[in-house]
Design a protein around this motif. Structure first.
Motif, PDB file in Angstrom:
ATOM      1  N   GLY A  14       5.682   9.083  -9.390  1.00  0.00           N
ATOM      2  CA  GLY A  14       5.811   8.549 -10.740  1.00  0.00           C
ATOM      3  C   GLY A  14       6.734   7.354 -10.820  1.00  0.00           C
ATOM      4  O   GLY A  14       6.997   6.839 -11.917  1.00  0.00           O
ATOM      5  N   ALA A  15       7.237   6.894  -9.677  1.00  0.00           N
ATOM      6  CA  ALA A  15       8.189   5.771  -9.659  1.00  0.00           C
ATOM      7  C   ALA A  15       7.446   4.437  -9.692  1.00  0.00           C
ATOM      8  O   ALA A  15       7.681   3.545  -8.873  1.00  0.00           O
ATOM      9  N   THR A  16       6.567   4.299 -10.658  1.00  0.00           N
ATOM     10  CA  THR A  16       5.733   3.103 -10.730  1.00  0.00           C
ATOM     11  C   THR A  16       6.545   1.858 -11.010  1.00  0.00           C
ATOM     12  O   THR A  16       6.292   0.786 -10.438  1.00  0.00           O
ATOM     13  N   ALA A  17       7.551   1.971 -11.886  1.00  0.00           N
ATOM     14  CA  ALA A  17       8.355   0.803 -12.254  1.00  0.00           C
ATOM     15  C   ALA A  17       9.100   0.252 -11.048  1.00  0.00           C
ATOM     16  O   ALA A  17       9.181  -0.962 -10.856  1.00  0.00           O
ATOM     17  N   VAL A  18       9.649   1.150 -10.217  1.00  0.00           N
ATOM     18  CA  VAL A  18      10.384   0.709  -9.023  1.00  0.00           C
ATOM     19  C   VAL A  18       9.436   0.022  -8.039  1.00  0.00           C
ATOM     20  O   VAL A  18       9.737  -1.044  -7.497  1.00  0.00           O
ATOM     21  N   ALA A  19       8.281   0.642  -7.812  1.00  0.00           N
ATOM     22  CA  ALA A  19       7.305   0.060  -6.879  1.00  0.00           C
ATOM     23  C   ALA A  19       6.842  -1.306  -7.370  1.00  0.00           C
ATOM     24  O   ALA A  19       6.766  -2.267  -6.590  1.00  0.00           O
ATOM     25  N   ASP A  20       6.529  -1.396  -8.651  1.00  0.00           N
ATOM     26  CA  ASP A  20       6.074  -2.676  -9.205  1.00  0.00           C
ATOM     27  C   ASP A  20       7.150  -3.747  -9.091  1.00  0.00           C
ATOM     28  O   ASP A  20       6.855  -4.921  -8.827  1.00  0.00           O
ATOM     29  N   ARG A  21       8.399  -3.325  -9.291  1.00  0.00           N
ATOM     30  CA  ARG A  21       9.519  -4.272  -9.203  1.00  0.00           C
ATOM     31  C   ARG A  21       9.644  -4.838  -7.788  1.00  0.00           C
ATOM     32  O   ARG A  21       9.815  -6.044  -7.602  1.00  0.00           O
ATOM     33  N   ILE A  22       9.518  -3.983  -6.786  1.00  0.00           N
ATOM     34  CA  ILE A  22       9.630  -4.436  -5.400  1.00  0.00           C
ATOM     35  C   ILE A  22       8.472  -5.372  -5.057  1.00  0.00           C
ATOM     36  O   ILE A  22       8.664  -6.450  -4.479  1.00  0.00           O
ATOM     37  N   ILE A  23       7.253  -4.960  -5.415  1.00  0.00           N
ATOM     38  CA  ILE A  23       6.078  -5.771  -5.093  1.00  0.00           C
ATOM     39  C   ILE A  23       6.155  -7.131  -5.778  1.00  0.00           C
ATOM     40  O   ILE A  23       5.881  -8.174  -5.165  1.00  0.00           O
ATOM     41  N   SER A  24       6.561  -7.128  -7.058  1.00  0.00           N
ATOM     42  CA  SER A  24       6.670  -8.381  -7.798  1.00  0.00           C
ATOM     43  C   SER A  24       7.717  -9.300  -7.176  1.00  0.00           C
ATOM     44  O   SER A  24       7.488 -10.514  -7.022  1.00  0.00           O
ATOM     45  N   VAL A  44      13.457   7.468  -3.278  1.00  0.00           N
ATOM     46  CA  VAL A  44      12.673   7.973  -4.405  1.00  0.00           C
ATOM     47  C   VAL A  44      12.588   9.497  -4.312  1.00  0.00           C
ATOM     48  O   VAL A  44      12.203  10.026  -3.260  1.00  0.00           O
ATOM     49  N   PRO A  45      12.969  10.224  -5.366  1.00  0.00           N
ATOM     50  CA  PRO A  45      12.809  11.683  -5.338  1.00  0.00           C
ATOM     51  C   PRO A  45      11.350  12.082  -5.517  1.00  0.00           C
ATOM     52  O   PRO A  45      10.650  11.557  -6.392  1.00  0.00           O
ATOM     53  N   ILE A  46      10.889  12.973  -4.656  1.00  0.00           N
ATOM     54  CA  ILE A  46       9.547  13.533  -4.760  1.00  0.00           C
ATOM     55  C   ILE A  46       9.655  15.035  -4.526  1.00  0.00           C
ATOM     56  O   ILE A  46       9.973  15.468  -3.406  1.00  0.00           O
ATOM     57  N   GLY A  47       9.413  15.814  -5.564  1.00  0.00           N
ATOM     58  CA  GLY A  47       9.522  17.267  -5.432  1.00  0.00           C
ATOM     59  C   GLY A  47      10.941  17.678  -5.101  1.00  0.00           C
ATOM     60  O   GLY A  47      11.905  17.240  -5.757  1.00  0.00           O
ATOM     61  N   ASP A  48      11.104  18.475  -4.067  1.00  0.00           N
ATOM     62  CA  ASP A  48      12.425  18.963  -3.657  1.00  0.00           C
ATOM     63  C   ASP A  48      13.119  18.037  -2.667  1.00  0.00           C
ATOM     64  O   ASP A  48      14.225  18.350  -2.201  1.00  0.00           O
ATOM     65  N   ASP A  49      12.500  16.920  -2.316  1.00  0.00           N
ATOM     66  CA  ASP A  49      13.056  16.015  -1.317  1.00  0.00           C
ATOM     67  C   ASP A  49      13.258  14.622  -1.897  1.00  0.00           C
ATOM     68  O   ASP A  49      12.763  14.292  -2.970  1.00  0.00           O
ATOM     69  N   GLU A  50      14.006  13.827  -1.153  1.00  0.00           N
ATOM     70  CA  GLU A  50      14.093  12.396  -1.407  1.00  0.00           C
ATOM     71  C   GLU A  50      13.422  11.671  -0.254  1.00  0.00           C
ATOM     72  O   GLU A  50      13.668  12.009   0.910  1.00  0.00           O
ATOM     73  N   ILE A  51      12.579  10.699  -0.584  1.00  0.00           N
ATOM     74  CA  ILE A  51      11.952   9.881   0.439  1.00  0.00           C
ATOM     75  C   ILE A  51      12.681   8.544   0.469  1.00  0.00           C
ATOM     76  O   ILE A  51      12.715   7.827  -0.531  1.00  0.00           O
ATOM     77  N   GLN A  52      13.297   8.246   1.593  1.00  0.00           N
ATOM     78  CA  GLN A  52      13.948   6.952   1.758  1.00  0.00           C
ATOM     79  C   GLN A  52      13.057   6.064   2.613  1.00  0.00           C
ATOM     80  O   GLN A  52      12.887   6.299   3.813  1.00  0.00           O
ATOM     81  N   ALA A  90       0.827  -1.209   0.000  1.00  0.00           N
ATOM     82  CA  ALA A  90       0.000   0.000   0.000  1.00  0.00           C
ATOM     83  C   ALA A  90       0.861   1.259   0.000  1.00  0.00           C
ATOM     84  O   ALA A  90       0.576   2.234  -0.701  1.00  0.00           O
ATOM     85  N   VAL A  91       1.949   1.247   0.780  1.00  0.00           N
ATOM     86  CA  VAL A  91       2.853   2.395   0.829  1.00  0.00           C
ATOM     87  C   VAL A  91       3.541   2.587  -0.518  1.00  0.00           C
ATOM     88  O   VAL A  91       3.626   3.712  -1.042  1.00  0.00           O
ATOM     89  N   LEU A  92       4.035   1.508  -1.085  1.00  0.00           N
ATOM     90  CA  LEU A  92       4.727   1.605  -2.376  1.00  0.00           C
ATOM     91  C   LEU A  92       3.805   2.141  -3.468  1.00  0.00           C
ATOM     92  O   LEU A  92       4.217   2.956  -4.304  1.00  0.00           O
TER      93      LEU A  92
END
Length: 295
Positions: A27-37, A95-103, A17-19
């Protein structure tokens, strides 16, 4: 660019759900899908559905890319199955989001990591909050909006911000010969007998039914290897997480009152928040399940 560390579960529905929410915001759909898969594939191995030719260490090396700073990282976790085999679980991704990176940083129990002031923000199942810190009262806890009001500020600085909407429900289930066609909290208040639950949910069930309602029940638990629905059918009445309820019906059970939503929630440790954390919090505090602040 500021890096904001956020604690998340290492596996399972709350992490997915978080991913998915991070993917929506970044917009990091490919990364999220890769982790979930990857994690779903590893779960299928854990369940014995797949029998890979590679060892767990070879698979871990294959999933890793140390040359790519944006690639997800995984780690090994001792599974509780017989022999304590190792299981591949999520470790981190940035993952970069706006002016920050979310780790996103994997933790076995994100809620407890926030309680220990290791993080300002995190995600975990709402169930763990009920199991650990809400005050038990005679009146039942019926919705997410009331959770913060039942957290003793002397116990923790952590509060629920909002849910992500990946909701399933703790639901009353019962044998119709015992409970009739629609068991409710009111029925439990007048009921004397066994109430089958998962052992880890005893305090949660007391919170959502109310201490008065459980005075005359005797908690019992499924034996090892026995499906929860089958154990509830034997007991006559129980509480279990349900989505469609199809398995419960296959065991001859009727679905009664939905007691409490179980979903992934955004948590904050108010003592650790900075302006950067507030920006990050705003990215996720947009679902329909928004919890009223408690002072």
């Amino acid at each position: 660019m500021t890096t904001i560390r956020v604690a998340v579960p290492r596996k399972g529905r709350p992490l997915y759900a978080v991913l998915e929410r991070v993917a929506d915001e970044s917009g990091a759909t490919a990364v999220a899908d890769r982790i979930i898969s990857t994690l779903r594939h590893e779960k299928s191995i854990t369940k014995g559905v797949n029998n890979p030719s590679q060892s767990v260490y070879d698979r871990l090396a294959e999933y890793s890319d140390p040359t790519d700073a944006t690639a997800p990282e995984y780690t090994l976790y001792r599974d509780a199955r017989s022999g304590l085999p190792r299981r591949i679980v999520f470790d981190s991704v940035t993952v970069p989001i706006g002016d920050d990176e979310i780790q996103l940083v994997g933790r076995e129990e994100p809620f407890r990591a926030l309680r220990k002031h290791e993080f300002a923000l995190g995600f975990d199942s709402a169930d763990l909050v009920l199991e650990e810190v809400v005050t038990l009262r005679s009146d039942p806890l019926t919705d997410m909006d009331a959770v913060n009001d039942r957290i003793n500020p002397h116990d923790t600085d952590v509060r629920v911000v909002n849910g992500l909407g990946d909701t399933v429900y703790h639901t009353l289930l019962g044998d119709p010969d015992v409970v009739g066609n629609d068991p409710t909290r009111a029925f439990v208040e007048s009921y004397t007998g066994p109430l089958c639950i998962s052992p880890r949910y005893e305090r949660l069930v007391e919170a959502v039914l109310g201490t008065t309602a459980v005075d005359t029940v005797e908690f019992c638990y499924p034996d090892d290897g026995v499906e929860e629905e089958a154990a509830i059918a034997d007991a006559g009445l129980g509480v279990y997480l349900t989505v469609s309820g199809s398995t419960a019906r296959e065991h001859g059970l009727v679905l009664g009152e939905r007691l409490f939503p179980s979903e992934t929630v955004l948590l904050e440790n108010r003592a650790e928040l900075t302006s950067a954390h507030e920006r990050t919090k705003g990215l996720f505090a947009t679902s329909e399940t928004v919890v009223t602040p408690s002072l």
